[in-house]
Design a protein around this motif. Structure first.
Motif, PDB file in Angstrom:
ATOM      1  N   THR A 316       7.742 -12.949  -1.592  1.00  0.00           N
ATOM      2  CA  THR A 316       7.939 -12.073  -2.578  1.00  0.00           C
ATOM      3  C   THR A 316       6.729 -11.608  -3.106  1.00  0.00           C
ATOM      4  O   THR A 316       6.608 -10.217  -3.225  1.00  0.00           O
ATOM      5  N   VAL A 317       5.605 -12.119  -3.833  1.00  0.00           N
ATOM      6  CA  VAL A 317       4.601 -11.840  -4.336  1.00  0.00           C
ATOM      7  C   VAL A 317       3.781 -11.193  -3.255  1.00  0.00           C
ATOM      8  O   VAL A 317       3.221  -9.842  -3.073  1.00  0.00           O
ATOM      9  N   LYS A 323       3.720  -4.370   1.914  1.00  0.00           N
ATOM     10  CA  LYS A 323       4.127  -3.111   2.020  1.00  0.00           C
ATOM     11  C   LYS A 323       3.193  -1.927   1.601  1.00  0.00           C
ATOM     12  O   LYS A 323       3.213  -0.941   2.305  1.00  0.00           O
ATOM     13  N   ARG A 324       2.189  -2.073   0.842  1.00  0.00           N
ATOM     14  CA  ARG A 324       1.464  -1.009   0.331  1.00  0.00           C
ATOM     15  C   ARG A 324       0.349  -0.727   1.393  1.00  0.00           C
ATOM     16  O   ARG A 324      -0.061   0.149   1.819  1.00  0.00           O
ATOM     17  N   ILE A 325      -0.128  -2.092   2.166  1.00  0.00           N
ATOM     18  CA  ILE A 325      -0.958  -1.960   3.209  1.00  0.00           C
ATOM     19  C   ILE A 325      -0.331  -1.397   4.563  1.00  0.00           C
ATOM     20  O   ILE A 325      -0.895  -0.134   4.948  1.00  0.00           O
ATOM     21  N   ASN A 329      -1.817   2.185   5.995  1.00  0.00           N
ATOM     22  CA  ASN A 329      -2.143   2.555   7.568  1.00  0.00           C
ATOM     23  C   ASN A 329      -1.372   3.549   8.066  1.00  0.00           C
ATOM     24  O   ASN A 329      -1.774   4.194   9.078  1.00  0.00           O
ATOM     25  N   PHE A 330       0.070   3.813   7.741  1.00  0.00           N
ATOM     26  CA  PHE A 330       0.850   4.839   8.549  1.00  0.00           C
ATOM     27  C   PHE A 330       0.268   5.882   8.060  1.00  0.00           C
ATOM     28  O   PHE A 330       0.062   7.180   9.005  1.00  0.00           O
ATOM     29  N   VAL A 383      -2.637 -11.727   4.578  1.00  0.00           N
ATOM     30  CA  VAL A 383      -1.801 -11.632   3.155  1.00  0.00           C
ATOM     31  C   VAL A 383      -0.906 -12.924   3.140  1.00  0.00           C
ATOM     32  O   VAL A 383      -1.241 -13.899   2.214  1.00  0.00           O
ATOM     33  N   ARG A 384       0.002 -13.069   4.064  1.00  0.00           N
ATOM     34  CA  ARG A 384       0.735 -14.231   4.284  1.00  0.00           C
ATOM     35  C   ARG A 384       0.032 -15.601   3.992  1.00  0.00           C
ATOM     36  O   ARG A 384       0.519 -16.443   3.372  1.00  0.00           O
TER      37      ARG A 384
END
Length: 393
Positions: A316-317, A323-325, A329-330, A383-384
């Protein structure tokens, strides 16, 4: 739940690090896409361009050293090996006349005669096949295609000193020729002939293939000599090891065709250098992002651990950062594709003038998508792993 986490986690984000990563990644990806786009354009052979299309053909022969009393030619095994090379699209044989040919011409009070050599090649290898390119023994007429350089030699090297008129390509077709054909078997005939076309590709005096086959049977000695010259349709945009192969087998190229493959190789080197430079910059950008993520999460280690104690899971954190990364990148990938197509305007017109350009852009877009997936996947995975390490500590 994420709405409550967002403002809290956003406070620890470094705008400077994000801007630095975005700028480096944008520059790197744009350079990579420019290199790929230039490579596709420089490798796209626009076959509607006749001038460039004619440069896809070369004539090869074996080197003649010293004095050769026997003909120098290609064996069937050598021809099969040459045809099997990946840079050879099609192979054709020159068929030489196995009989004597004498041509005479009469222009008013001036006339001349000379021995000639005649050759034929398959029709697929002509750059400009004239109408009526056929032969029938009943007609007693032989159409001829002449190399353009031969006409220049006549006009500027032979006609003036001999007091003969200079002729244009249009006028020489109206000049009647008479071919005297004779063989060792005693057969002799006279045929009318005319120059019906010119070629910049074939360095020979070409006659129809069916005429050559008929004439060799009628006037020839019947001895099947080896093929002395070959015409190759080759992929100059992907020449591979063609230069090495020709040098190793001591083959000569008629004219100066080696420069074409050298230009092609130069374009490939330029594309490779540009793409490699972009890859290095993008790799540095990735390291910047990974370092930024690591420093950010280490800086927020105590806060993230407290969130875990409050019941928030690592996924969750981590999802907030992931999502922002991915979104960042998109956006970078979309802008890079647009900038690459803007940069394409620099080389588009020069390549069009060379008979190149307008390559398939799907490969470039696909490369951007693949890059987006790879770099986003690496960031998400990092990140994970960092979240799990904090959660376990």
């Amino acid at each position: 739940m994420m709405k409550g986490l967002g403002p809290l986690l956003r406070k620890n984000l470094s705008k400077g690090q994000i801007i630095g990563y975005s700028a480096a990644n944008l520059v790197g990806l744009t350079i990579i896409l420019c290199g790929i786009l230039f490579y596709c354009d420089s490798r796209n052979h626009r076959k509607t361009d006749d001038r460039f299309f004619s440069e896809d053909y070369i004539v090869v022969s074996k080197e003649v050293k010293g004095v050769n009393l026997s003909p120098v030619g290609f064996s069937e095994e050598e021809i099969r090996d040459l045809a099997a090379q990946p840079w050879v699209k099609k192979l054709g044989r020159f068929t030489s006349a196995d009989f004597s040919v004498s041509a005479s011409i009469n222009m008013g009070t001036k006339g001349m005669s000379s021995y000639l050599f005649l050759e034929s090649v398959p029709e697929d290898f002509f750059d400009n096949l004239p109408a009526g390119w056929d032969f029938s023994p009943d007609r007693k007429f032989v159409p001829i295609v002449l190399n353009k350089d031969y006409l220049a030699l006549y006009n500027f090297g032979f006609a003036l000193p001999q007091g003969l008129p200079q002729l244009s390509e249009e006028m020489i077709g109206a000049v009647p020729l008479r071919l005297s054909l004779s063989g060792k078997n005693g057969a002799f005939d006279v045929f009318d002939a005319a120059v019906v076309g010119f070629s910049s590709r074939l360095n020979t005096i070409a006659v129809p293939q069916d005429f050559m086959e008929w004439a060799n049977k009628r006037y020839g000695s019947g001895y099947q000599s080896e093929t002395s010259r070959l015409i190759l349709k080759i992929d100059l945009l992907n020449p591979g090891d063609s230069e090495k192969y020709l040098a190793d087998h001591q083959l000569e190229i008629a004219g100066d065709k080696e420069s074409d493959s050298k230009v092609s190789k130069f374009m490939g080197v330029v594309s490779g250098v540009v793409s490699a430079t972009g890859f290095v910059i993008s790799l540095l950008a990735l390291f910047i992002m990974l370092l930024s993520i690591t420093l950010l999460l280490q800086k927020s280690r105590s806060m993230i651990r407290n969130l875990f104690l409050l019941g928030y899971s690592p996924s969750t954190v981590g999802a907030y950062f992931q999502k922002r990364i991915v979104a960042l990148n998109f956006i970078i990938a979309c802008i890079s594709v647009g900038l690459a197509f803007v940069c394409r305007l620099i080389w588009h017109k020069p390549l069009i003038a060379l008979g190149l350009g307008d390559g398939n852009v799907l490969f470039t877009i696909g490369a951007a998508i693949l890059y987006l997936i790879l770099i986003s996947g690496i960031n998400v995975m990092v990140v994970r792993r960092l979240m799990l390490s904090i959660w376990k500590s």
